[in-house]
Every structure is written in structure tokens, then in C-alpha cells.
Design an enzyme around this catalytic site. Structure first.
Site, mmCIF file in Angstrom:
data_model
loop_
_atom_site.group_PDB
_atom_site.id
_atom_site.type_symbol
_atom_site.label_atom_id
_atom_site.label_comp_id
_atom_site.label_asym_id
_atom_site.label_seq_id
_atom_site.Cartn_x
_atom_site.Cartn_y
_atom_site.Cartn_z
ATOM 1 N NE ARG A 23 -3.334 -2.310 2.916
ATOM 2 C CZ ARG A 23 -2.981 -3.504 3.389
ATOM 3 N NH1 ARG A 23 -1.743 -3.712 3.807
ATOM 4 N NH2 ARG A 23 -3.858 -4.477 3.456
ATOM 5 C CE LYS A 48 -7.063 -1.721 5.893
ATOM 6 N NZ LYS A 48 -7.841 -1.840 4.675
ATOM 7 C CG HIS A 113 -5.286 0.529 -3.745
ATOM 8 N ND1 HIS A 113 -4.720 0.250 -2.519
ATOM 9 C CD2 HIS A 113 -6.250 -0.409 -3.917
ATOM 10 C CE1 HIS A 113 -5.324 -0.791 -1.972
ATOM 11 N NE2 HIS A 113 -6.256 -1.216 -2.808
ATOM 12 N NE ARG A 116 -3.016 -3.682 -1.212
ATOM 13 C CZ ARG A 116 -2.404 -4.493 -0.353
ATOM 14 N NH1 ARG A 116 -1.086 -4.582 -0.352
ATOM 15 N NH2 ARG A 116 -3.103 -5.200 0.515
ATOM 16 C CG HIS A 139 -5.804 -9.069 1.769
ATOM 17 N ND1 HIS A 139 -6.061 -9.315 0.446
ATOM 18 C CD2 HIS A 139 -5.689 -7.726 1.870
ATOM 19 C CE1 HIS A 139 -6.102 -8.174 -0.224
ATOM 20 N NE2 HIS A 139 -5.868 -7.200 0.629
ATOM 21 C CE1 TYR A 148 -5.410 -5.894 -4.110
ATOM 22 C CE2 TYR A 148 -6.838 -4.731 -2.596
ATOM 23 C CZ TYR A 148 -5.675 -4.807 -3.319
ATOM 24 O OH TYR A 148 -4.766 -3.799 -3.238
#
Length: 175
Positions: A23, A48, A113, A116, A139, A148
């Protein structure tokens, strides 16, 4: 897109985003010491969800990082911002991406993004297991990774149907 970025720091930051699937907030927080060329990994500290993880470091990306380091000599942040004590901002990476997007003449919208997403999609297209992609992206849930990824047509077309593995069961009909 990466080559169209207007300076070496921004080119390298965008290369890291695509080459690792990080990210933008994780790219900007990298320190020089997070690069482990022996293990070929990058350490993501407090990504994250406040979780640490390691991501792959390709030989080609390591070369890019070494070239960048030889010229810029960043310390301690890999991508320093204004003043030595601060790293580049997420907004600076987003602006660099938009500038490069315009300079490259790309029609589709592109954000950090998107890099990514491209990382994950290209891994999937090359046959990488979705569980491994989940770990690389950081994740918690496989369902997040599944939503995603946009499964590319090439992946679907190259998939062998189990029907093709069956022995001939039906009689051949002559025209």
C-alpha cells in the site's frame, strides 16, 4: 508509468509499490534497514492492522533500490520527505503517480493502489497460489483477496476443465 515519473525517488517509490504489492502508506514508511538483500525480503513494519510482515524482494527491484541508494543515500527513511526526520507523504506518492499517469498518456485511471491490484493480478495470471498472494498483500481473510483480484481472461482460458481429463465416454457421431 514508472519510467514516466519525473524524478528518481518517485520512480523508485512506484517501482516498490508495483514490485511488492505494498500500500502507498506502507511504501512511504519503509526504512533503508527494512531491506534484507540476504533473504530477498522487505520488512513492512506496522502495516494495515498494525501488523508486521515480510514481502518478497525481486532481484530486479533490489537492483533498482541499490541504484537509487547509490545516488540518493537516503537515511533512515527509504523515501525521505522534507527534512531528514520525516518520510515522503502518501499525498506526494499519489501526486507523483498522477503526474506519471498523464506523462505516460495512459487512458485508464491509475492510482498507487492500482499498482497493488496489478501486482496481485499479474501474480495470479502467472500461476501464483491465491493463498500466497493473500500473505503477500497482508490480508487477514482469503475472501478479501478473492474480492480484490480481478481474474484475468488469460487465467480463465488457460484453465483445463476436468471434463477434458475424462476418458472418451461418448460415442463419436459421424456427420
Amino acid at each position: 508509468l514508472i519510467a514516466a515519473a519525473w524524478n528518481l525517488k518517485h520512480q523508485t517509490a512506484l517501482a516498490v509499490a508495483y514490485g511488492t504489492g505494498l500500500r502507498a502508506s506502507e511504501v512511504i514508511a519503509l526504512k533503508v534497514g527494512d531491506i534484507d538483500s540476504q533473504r530477498m525480503t522487505l520488512r513492512v513494519e506496522q502495516g494495515k492492522g498494525r501488523k508486521d510482515r515480510y514481502v518478497m524482494l525481486s532481484p530486479r527491484l533490489l537492483e533498482v533500490l541499490r541504484d537509487y541508494w547509490r545516488i540518493e543515500r537516503p537515511r533512515p527513511w527509504l523515501f525521505p520527505g522534507d527534512g531528514i526526520a520525516r518520510h515522503i507523504t502518501k499525498n506526494a506518492v499519489e501526486q507523483a503517480c498522477q503526474k506519471a499517469h498523464r506523462a505516460a498518456g495512459i487512458d485508464k485511471p491509475v492510482t498507487p493502489h492500482s499498482l497493488r491490484h496489478a501486482f496481485a493480478t499479474h501474480l495470479l495470471e502467472s500461476g501464483t497460489d491465491i493463498r500466497r498472494i493473500q500473505l503477500l498483500l497482508g490480508h487477514r481473510s482469503l475472501a478479501t483477496t478473492s474480492r480484490y483480484l480481478k481474474v484475468a481472461t488469460s487465467s480463465l482460458v488457460s484453465t483445463v476443465s476436468p471434463f477434458d481429463q475424462l476418458p472418451d465416454l461418448l460415442p463419436k457421431i459421424e456427420p
